[in-house]
Design a protein around this motif. Sequence first.
Motif, short mmCIF file in Angstrom:
data_model
loop_
_atom_site.label_atom_id
_atom_site.label_comp_id
_atom_site.label_asym_id
_atom_site.label_seq_id
_atom_site.Cartn_x
_atom_site.Cartn_y
_atom_site.Cartn_z
N ALA A 389 0.84 -1.20 0.00
CA ALA A 389 0.00 0.00 0.00
C ALA A 389 0.87 1.26 0.00
O ALA A 389 0.55 2.25 -0.67
CB ALA A 389 -0.92 0.00 1.22
N ASP A 390 1.99 1.22 0.73
CA ASP A 390 2.91 2.36 0.76
C ASP A 390 3.59 2.57 -0.58
O ASP A 390 3.76 3.71 -1.04
CB ASP A 390 3.95 2.14 1.86
CG ASP A 390 4.92 3.30 1.97
OD1 ASP A 390 4.47 4.44 2.21
OD2 ASP A 390 6.14 3.08 1.83
N VAL A 391 3.98 1.48 -1.25
CA VAL A 391 4.59 1.59 -2.58
C VAL A 391 3.62 2.25 -3.56
O VAL A 391 3.99 3.16 -4.32
CB VAL A 391 5.00 0.19 -3.10
CG1 VAL A 391 5.37 0.24 -4.58
CG2 VAL A 391 6.16 -0.36 -2.28
N ILE A 392 2.37 1.81 -3.54
CA ILE A 392 1.37 2.38 -4.44
C ILE A 392 1.12 3.85 -4.12
O ILE A 392 1.02 4.69 -5.03
CB ILE A 392 0.07 1.55 -4.36
CG1 ILE A 392 0.31 0.15 -4.92
CG2 ILE A 392 -1.06 2.25 -5.11
CD1 ILE A 392 -0.87 -0.80 -4.74
N GLN A 393 1.05 4.18 -2.84
CA GLN A 393 0.80 5.57 -2.47
C GLN A 393 1.96 6.48 -2.88
O GLN A 393 1.74 7.60 -3.35
CB GLN A 393 0.57 5.67 -0.96
CG GLN A 393 0.26 7.10 -0.51
CD GLN A 393 0.13 7.22 0.99
OE1 GLN A 393 0.32 6.24 1.73
NE2 GLN A 393 -0.19 8.40 1.48
N ASN A 397 0.47 9.02 -5.15
CA ASN A 397 0.02 10.05 -4.22
C ASN A 397 -1.45 9.88 -3.81
O ASN A 397 -2.14 10.85 -3.51
CB ASN A 397 0.22 11.46 -4.80
CG ASN A 397 1.68 11.81 -4.95
OD1 ASN A 397 2.49 11.52 -4.07
ND2 ASN A 397 2.02 12.39 -6.09
N THR A 398 -1.92 8.64 -3.82
CA THR A 398 -3.27 8.36 -3.35
C THR A 398 -3.34 6.94 -2.82
O THR A 398 -2.61 6.05 -3.27
CB THR A 398 -4.32 8.54 -4.47
OG1 THR A 398 -5.63 8.33 -3.93
CG2 THR A 398 -4.08 7.57 -5.60
N ARG A 399 -4.22 6.76 -1.81
CA ARG A 399 -4.51 5.41 -1.30
C ARG A 399 -5.96 5.03 -1.58
O ARG A 399 -6.40 3.96 -1.20
CB ARG A 399 -4.29 5.34 0.22
CG ARG A 399 -2.90 5.56 0.70
CD ARG A 399 -2.79 5.17 2.18
NE ARG A 399 -3.80 5.80 3.01
CZ ARG A 399 -3.59 6.88 3.76
NH1 ARG A 399 -2.40 7.46 3.74
NH2 ARG A 399 -4.55 7.39 4.50
N THR A 479 -5.87 4.58 -14.69
CA THR A 479 -6.44 5.90 -14.41
C THR A 479 -5.34 6.95 -14.54
O THR A 479 -4.18 6.65 -14.79
CB THR A 479 -7.03 5.94 -12.99
OG1 THR A 479 -5.96 5.87 -12.03
CG2 THR A 479 -8.00 4.79 -12.77
N SER A 480 -5.72 8.22 -14.36
CA SER A 480 -4.72 9.29 -14.43
C SER A 480 -3.67 9.15 -13.34
O SER A 480 -2.55 9.64 -13.49
CB SER A 480 -5.42 10.65 -14.29
OG SER A 480 -6.13 10.73 -13.06
N PHE A 481 -3.99 8.46 -12.25
CA PHE A 481 -3.03 8.27 -11.16
C PHE A 481 -2.04 7.15 -11.46
O PHE A 481 -0.94 7.13 -10.92
CB PHE A 481 -3.77 7.95 -9.85
CG PHE A 481 -4.55 9.09 -9.30
CD1 PHE A 481 -3.97 10.02 -8.46
CD2 PHE A 481 -5.89 9.26 -9.63
CE1 PHE A 481 -4.70 11.08 -7.95
CE2 PHE A 481 -6.63 10.31 -9.12
CZ PHE A 481 -6.03 11.23 -8.28
#
Length: 530
Positions: A389-393, A397-399, A479-481
């Motif tokens: 979850a931290d790697v993805i965030q 820049n979102t969780r 997505t854009s993220f």
Amino acid sequence: MNALRTDRYDWRVFDSDGNRYRAYSGAEFWQVLDLDTHHTANNAYSSSPFLSSRRCAAAALCQRQSRPCVRLRAALLEFVVAVYAAVTFDASNASQLEVNLPWIASAGISFHIGMDGLSLLLVLLTTFLVPLILLASFRHNYKNESAFYALVLFMQTGLIGVFTSLDAFLFYFFWEVALIPIYFLAGIWGGERRVAVTFKFFLYTIIGSLFMLAGFVYLYYQTGPAANGLAAHSSDLQAFYNLSLTTAEQSWLFWLIFIAFAVKMPIFPFHTWQPDTYTEAPAPATMLLSGIMLKMGIYGCLRWLLPITPLGVSQWGWLIMILAVIGIIYGAIIAIRQRDMKRLIAYSSLSHVGLMAAGVFSLTQMGLQGAVVQMLAHGVNVVGMFFIADVIQRRTNTRLIPELGGLTQTTPLLSVSFLVVLLATVALPLTSGFVGEFLLLAGVFQYNNWLGAVAGVTIILGAVYLLRMFQRVMLGPATSFTAAFRDLNGAELAVLVPLIVMIFWIGLFPNTFLQMSEPSVIRILSLMQR
């Protein structure tokens, strides 16, 4: 080490060749100097089952050029000591590697530490996870990072102290030592709501700890003379085991001690601090809380509560079982409704801890053995989940789960790693989560068929919220993220690969750990029958 004072508040530290390490504030310099001299004068303790917290803090404050390596070496050294202890460990003996020194001799309080199979497994878990948590945090730029990592290592010392203490007041001392670092880690480096959330966490835990202290003080005054003959009472664990308490005494002592452990696990309804704290704390602190610190509560029940107040457990165990099963279902249902990855994992952890608590209070060998192995499995699994979850965030820049998607298109390494850790959390056979959950559910079924059936729903609900999270985060259109998302790098694989190895080791060779803990579990059950 040579030092030159450049002004009233700054010291510059040099090695013997005149190469500058870094500039320290006055307080930092004297702290480092004290740590260095203290360790030199007390190196006889360097072979203790846990290394001095001062030594770890000194490692975190030295040499600017190699700070990450120094911190990692300090943690790895403790892991090497723990592995050596495991290799030389004789599971047939009750307690080994004991150190029993007078601490407050006139009061019968000793620095008494040692390890049986139960303690050793949790020491191994702690020393295995802390280096990985340190490695996972190197990608973050924390303000005053020396203090941050010193607190992590200091907390490790408190955790190992809890798992090895054989004296009640020493246990309480380390219990509070483990709380102090996490309070500052979450309160200084946490999210926007860190102050309010951390204060709530601190308030819950400190009040629970005071109840436990009151119980220990009462037990202390019921004991006879200490072994050294210098004190009228003893706080040694064995002295507490030898007490003959009435049913009424055990009834209220049960609640005094249990409340501290219930808050730390936590189980319903003592859990309200957990989701916010896990969400607001920085990733390394969340991993420490979920992967190791909550095990203090389960361990405390096994080591202290069950053997000391068996009649209280028999009287109130049914209520704890009901609360644990409520927590299992409650945590899973709330997890289904979460949009934030960290909060979803936090409620998932609450559900799993409820099952562990139910296994402990089933008072069956299978239930207790399941709780022990599940502590290991949950520690490995939840650290892997929070790290992913931290790697993805960090990359997006979102969780928020609705804002993610399509990651499998460009991240084969992340996709496989995430799936393995997630399936272990769901308790897929041949993974770490399966063995513990199977034993736990078997123990709960032995206690009561209806409670076992309700607790078994956690497997179905766990699959629902975890697989749905994987589908929405990793599959579908980008997505854009996530359009420019990069796959795992070498440092991140260095964290996940050992976790995945442990997932399959526990799942394929569970007897490695079950045989180590079995004598301790049998002894706990025999103490309850005395």
